[in-house]
Design an enzyme around this catalytic site. Structure first.
Site, PDB file in Angstrom:
ATOM      1  N   ASN A 155       0.663 -10.314   6.903  1.00 47.93           N
ATOM      2  CA  ASN A 155      -0.282 -10.243   8.036  1.00 47.93           C
ATOM      3  C   ASN A 155      -1.683 -10.746   7.688  1.00 47.93           C
ATOM      4  O   ASN A 155      -2.341 -11.382   8.497  1.00 47.93           O
ATOM      5  CB  ASN A 155      -0.323  -8.832   8.617  1.00 47.93           C
ATOM      6  CG  ASN A 155      -0.805  -7.811   7.623  1.00 47.93           C
ATOM      7  OD1 ASN A 155      -0.593  -7.936   6.416  1.00 47.93           O
ATOM      8  ND2 ASN A 155      -1.476  -6.793   8.100  1.00 47.93           N
ATOM      9  N   THR A 235      10.479  -0.739   2.477  1.00 49.81           N
ATOM     10  CA  THR A 235      10.390  -1.499   1.222  1.00 49.81           C
ATOM     11  C   THR A 235       9.782  -0.622   0.119  1.00 49.81           C
ATOM     12  O   THR A 235      10.222  -0.669  -1.038  1.00 49.81           O
ATOM     13  CB  THR A 235       9.549  -2.783   1.420  1.00 49.81           C
ATOM     14  OG1 THR A 235      10.092  -3.512   2.506  1.00 49.81           O
ATOM     15  CG2 THR A 235       9.539  -3.651   0.183  1.00 49.81           C
ATOM     16  N   ALA A 236       8.797   0.176   0.498  1.00 51.27           N
ATOM     17  CA  ALA A 236       8.166   1.069  -0.497  1.00 51.27           C
ATOM     18  C   ALA A 236       9.190   2.048  -1.075  1.00 51.27           C
ATOM     19  O   ALA A 236       9.163   2.363  -2.273  1.00 51.27           O
ATOM     20  CB  ALA A 236       7.016   1.839   0.152  1.00 51.27           C
ATOM     21  N   GLU A 253       0.494   0.872  -0.289  1.00 55.22           N
ATOM     22  CA  GLU A 253      -0.320   0.812   0.941  1.00 55.22           C
ATOM     23  C   GLU A 253       0.626   0.414   2.071  1.00 55.22           C
ATOM     24  O   GLU A 253       1.088  -0.723   2.126  1.00 55.22           O
ATOM     25  CB  GLU A 253      -1.425  -0.248   0.794  1.00 55.22           C
ATOM     26  CG  GLU A 253      -2.498   0.099  -0.202  1.00 55.22           C
ATOM     27  CD  GLU A 253      -3.424   1.204   0.259  1.00 55.22           C
ATOM     28  OE1 GLU A 253      -3.368   1.586   1.445  1.00 55.22           O
ATOM     29  OE2 GLU A 253      -4.180   1.702  -0.585  1.00 55.22           O
ATOM     30  N   CYS A 287      -2.430  -3.390   9.760  1.00 52.13           N
ATOM     31  CA  CYS A 287      -1.969  -2.012   9.560  1.00 52.13           C
ATOM     32  C   CYS A 287      -2.923  -1.002  10.197  1.00 52.13           C
ATOM     33  O   CYS A 287      -2.540   0.126  10.479  1.00 52.13           O
ATOM     34  CB  CYS A 287      -1.826  -1.729   8.071  1.00 52.13           C
ATOM     35  SG  CYS A 287      -3.352  -2.069   7.177  1.00 52.13           S
ATOM     36  N   GLU A 468      -7.305   2.278  -2.742  1.00 55.01           N
ATOM     37  CA  GLU A 468      -7.893   1.076  -3.343  1.00 55.01           C
ATOM     38  C   GLU A 468      -9.388   1.078  -3.022  1.00 55.01           C
ATOM     39  O   GLU A 468      -9.809   1.639  -2.020  1.00 55.01           O
ATOM     40  CB  GLU A 468      -7.239  -0.175  -2.745  1.00 55.01           C
ATOM     41  CG  GLU A 468      -5.756  -0.288  -3.102  1.00 55.01           C
ATOM     42  CD  GLU A 468      -5.025  -1.441  -2.421  1.00 55.01           C
ATOM     43  OE1 GLU A 468      -4.163  -2.055  -3.067  1.00 55.01           O
ATOM     44  OE2 GLU A 468      -5.316  -1.714  -1.239  1.00 55.01           O
TER      45      GLU A 468
HETATM   46  P1  NAD Z   1       7.600  -5.817   3.952  1.00 52.84           P
HETATM   47  O1  NAD Z   1       7.722  -4.482   3.328  1.00 52.84           O
HETATM   48  O2  NAD Z   1       8.766  -6.381   4.654  1.00 52.84           O
HETATM   49  O3  NAD Z   1       7.209  -6.913   2.856  1.00 52.84           O
HETATM   50  C1  NAD Z   1       6.042  -6.783   2.053  1.00 52.84           C
HETATM   51  C2  NAD Z   1       6.273  -7.534   0.760  1.00 52.84           C
HETATM   52  O4  NAD Z   1       7.314  -6.898   0.032  1.00 52.84           O
HETATM   53  C3  NAD Z   1       6.702  -8.990   0.945  1.00 52.84           C
HETATM   54  O5  NAD Z   1       6.144  -9.782  -0.070  1.00 52.84           O
HETATM   55  C4  NAD Z   1       8.211  -8.887   0.773  1.00 52.84           C
HETATM   56  O6  NAD Z   1       8.824 -10.089   0.359  1.00 52.84           O
HETATM   57  C5  NAD Z   1       8.312  -7.834  -0.306  1.00 52.84           C
HETATM   58  N1  NAD Z   1       9.606  -7.147  -0.347  1.00 52.84           N
HETATM   59  C6  NAD Z   1      10.485  -6.957   0.672  1.00 52.84           C
HETATM   60  N2  NAD Z   1      11.573  -6.291   0.218  1.00 52.84           N
HETATM   61  C7  NAD Z   1      11.363  -6.062  -1.106  1.00 52.84           C
HETATM   62  C8  NAD Z   1      12.117  -5.418  -2.120  1.00 52.84           C
HETATM   63  N3  NAD Z   1      13.312  -4.892  -1.868  1.00 52.84           N
HETATM   64  N4  NAD Z   1      11.602  -5.344  -3.362  1.00 52.84           N
HETATM   65  C9  NAD Z   1      10.392  -5.864  -3.636  1.00 52.84           C
HETATM   66  N5  NAD Z   1       9.628  -6.495  -2.715  1.00 52.84           N
HETATM   67  C10 NAD Z   1      10.108  -6.592  -1.464  1.00 52.84           C
HETATM   68  O7  NAD Z   1       6.328  -5.747   4.884  1.00 52.84           O
HETATM   69  P2  NAD Z   1       5.755  -6.901   5.813  1.00 52.84           P
HETATM   70  O8  NAD Z   1       6.645  -6.982   7.001  1.00 52.84           O
HETATM   71  O9  NAD Z   1       5.489  -8.119   4.995  1.00 52.84           O
HETATM   72  O10 NAD Z   1       4.332  -6.316   6.217  1.00 52.84           O
HETATM   73  C11 NAD Z   1       4.135  -5.472   7.288  1.00 52.84           C
HETATM   74  C12 NAD Z   1       3.947  -4.052   6.816  1.00 52.84           C
HETATM   75  O11 NAD Z   1       2.871  -3.986   5.890  1.00 52.84           O
HETATM   76  C13 NAD Z   1       3.569  -3.134   7.953  1.00 52.84           C
HETATM   77  O12 NAD Z   1       4.259  -1.913   7.815  1.00 52.84           O
HETATM   78  C14 NAD Z   1       2.082  -2.932   7.737  1.00 52.84           C
HETATM   79  O13 NAD Z   1       1.553  -1.752   8.297  1.00 52.84           O
HETATM   80  C15 NAD Z   1       2.001  -2.923   6.254  1.00 52.84           C
HETATM   81  N6  NAD Z   1       0.630  -3.185   5.799  1.00 52.84           N
HETATM   82  C16 NAD Z   1      -0.080  -2.158   5.232  1.00 52.84           C
HETATM   83  C17 NAD Z   1      -1.398  -2.370   4.828  1.00 52.84           C
HETATM   84  C18 NAD Z   1      -2.222  -1.275   4.192  1.00 52.84           C
HETATM   85  O14 NAD Z   1      -3.223  -1.590   3.571  1.00 52.84           O
HETATM   86  N7  NAD Z   1      -1.842  -0.010   4.322  1.00 52.84           N
HETATM   87  C19 NAD Z   1      -1.962  -3.628   4.993  1.00 52.84           C
HETATM   88  C20 NAD Z   1      -1.212  -4.635   5.569  1.00 52.84           C
HETATM   89  C21 NAD Z   1       0.103  -4.416   5.969  1.00 52.84           C
END
Ligand code: NAD
Length: 487
Positions: A155, A235-236, A253, A287, A468
């Site tokens: 994003n 993913t987390a 995050e 987010c 952070e």
């Molecule tokens: P996502 O979890 O799909 O992907 C994030 C990253 O993780 C990408 O680089 C992806 O390739 C990688 N990833 C995916 N599966 C993985 C795995 N199994 N192992 C290791 N890495 C993996 O998230 P997204 O769709 O890219 O982003 C949107 C999400 O991020 C939303 O939930 C949003 O709220 C959150 N976000 C949070 C913050 C914050 O600071 N809290 C900021 C921006 C976005």
């Protein structure tokens, strides 16, 4: 050959060198739906090579003085700033965000991330305490952890990637970064600046590809003791599982379901445009975007009418149009997911006041295949509805009435997330009272998204683990040791 376009092809950046990959994945231009770029489809082999490069670079980089490291970060900020327009154009095309936002927020913030951590690095001091009765002096020292694994979302691509790279290398670590496979272009462009800025080979390695392939290889690698992740909660969970056998240090995050609480004494002149922006900026793909708006019943009708009128003026356009307020969503799959939430709300009997399914969108004909959607406002919706509970991460917001302060706090807290909230009221006492009771890591009162990078950033509950910021990032990217000297 006529009609054949040469696609932009990215390469991994490992040990100071651009390296091709055996296979590639397609990356789409969100405003046209066409493939315009090839992203390396890396895996374990590329992570092995990056670990080797980062391991070799670590002794030299971590032995540099903080002043020397800070100089490199400042040079990086300078060369990035010189190319601001080029990066803004690339970010807007790759992500679908408006050029205006990329120029005014994303790239300037990426520049600032390097300057900020270059400076904050020079201001950390260690702790020291005397124990006179035992004849002892205790003090702490901090050291970089080693190789940091950094994983970022699509994003705010360069903004969030540099928010991790800058503190990690400032603290003396070497890094392996994996940007989102959906938005890899500006990370690749950044690699071209490392040589110019004097970043030694192997200090920053960027490996491209999908989460399940290269992301998991990075997280599972035993020589990467620390993972800083920004992305979604599912993913987390997977990253936490993969890190568990190695007891890795994790910073997570994650998403939000952020409420805006608007009391009857709010200044609506200020509040309405700010809440439209907090709901729909970057297509609602931040987010911190507002997705539940609680309005005190006495001003509910007036607010709703003015809010919908203001939303209708929010122009959806092609990302390169400087007059557009909103561009295209990141992907076809994401557009369909966001739309499905609106359809679910309709099926539950909610009212769609503007946007999806209600208003018509007119876009230049060549953009009919792009992932565009109108900003959508929903009302008459129950707190239990999925639109009020789950993170949609698109241009959809729900507006509902409330009666009392106590009630609205309870309802605002009644979701699994706890990232951010906004509170609008001219009663200072109330603002402090409510802010304190909200279960989230950030509260903006009578404003939105004003950031002070020195202070902690992050969420509670399912919105994440860790914070952070100047001190918090330094704490995360270093190991602390307490030393006792008997004299
Ligand atoms: P996502 O979890 O799909 O992907 C994030 C990253 O993780 C990408 O680089 C992806 O390739 C990688 N990833 C995916 N599966 C993985 C795995 N199994 N192992 C290791 N890495 C993996 O998230 P997204 O769709 O890219 O982003 C949107 C999400 O991020 C939303 O939930 C949003 O709220 C959150 N976000 C949070 C913050 C914050 O600071 N809290 C900021 C921006 C976005």
């Amino acid at each position: 050959m006529a009609g054949t376009k040469t696609l932009l092809t990215l390469e991994n950046f490992i040990g100071g060198k651009f390296l091709p990959c055996n296979s590639y994945i397609d990356s789409y231009d969100p405003s046209t739906g066409e493939v315009y770029c090839k992203v390396p489809n890396s895996g374990k082999a590329e992570i092995e090579a990056a670990v080797e490069a980062a391991r070799e670079a670590f002794p030299g980089w971590s032995a540099r003085s903080p002043q020397e490291r800070a100089q490199v970060l400042v040079r990086l900020a300078d060369v990035l700033e010189e190319s601001l327009e080029e990066f803004a154009q690339a970010e807007s095309k790759d992500q679908g965000k408006t050029i205006t936002l990329a120029r005014s927020m994303d790239i300037p913030r990426a520049v600032h991330n390097f300057r900020f951590f270059a400076s904050s690095l020079l201001h950390h001091t260690s702790e020291c305490t005397h124990m006179d009765h035992a004849g002892c002096l205790h003090y702490t020292v901090r050291a970089p952890v080693g190789i940091a694994g950094l994983i970022s979302p699509w994003n705010l691509p360069l903004y969030l990637l540099t928010w991790k790279i800058a503190p990690a290398i400032a603290a003396g670590n070497t890094v392996i970064a994996k940007p989102s496979e959906l938005t890899s272009v500006t990370a690749w462009m950044l690699c071209k600046l490392f040589y110019k800025a004097g970043v030694p080979p192997g200090v920053v390695n960027i490996v491209f590809g999908t989460g399940p392939s290269v992301g998991e290889a990075l997280v599972s690698h035993p020589e990467v003791p620390l993972i800083s992740f920004t992305g979604s909660q599912p993913t987390a969970e997977q990253i936490t599982r993969l890190s568990a056998p190695h007891c890795k240090k994790l910073s997570l995050e994650l998403g939000g379901k952020n409420p805006a609480i608007i009391f009857e004494d709010a200044d609506l002149e200020e509040c309405i445009p700010a809440t439209v922006r907090s709901s729909f900026a970057n297509q609602g793909e931040i987010c911190l975007c507002t997705s539940r708006i609680f309005v005190q019943r006495s001003i509910f009708s007036e607010f709703l009418k003015r809010f919908v009128d203001a939303t209708r003026k929010w122009k959806v356009g092609i990302p390169s149009d400087p007059s557009a307020s909103m561009g295209a969503l990141i992907s076809k799959a994401h557009l369909e997911k966001v739309r499905s939430y609106v359809q679910k709300a309709c099926a539950e009997g909610a009212q769609i006041l503007c946007g999806e399914g209600v208003d018509k969108m007119s876009l230049p004909s060549r953009n009919q295949t792009g992932y565009f959607m109108l900003p959508t406002v929903i009302t008459d919706i129950k707190d239990e509805s999925s639109c009020m509970k789950e993170e949609i991460f698109g241009p959809v917001t729900c507006v509902v009435p409330f009666d009392s302060e106590e009630e609205v706090i309870k309802r605002a807290n009644n979701v699994k997330y706890g990232l951010a909230a906004t509170v609008w009221s001219s009663n200072v006492g109330r603002v402090h009272r409510v802010a304190k009771k909200l279960q989230c890591g950030l509260v903006w009162t009578n404003c939105w998204l004003i950031r002070e990078l020195n202070l902690p950033f992050g969420g509670m509950k399912s919105s994440g683990i860790g914070r952070e910021g100047a001190k918090d990032s330094y704490d995360f990217f270093t190991e602390i040791k307490t030393i006792t000297v008997k004299h």
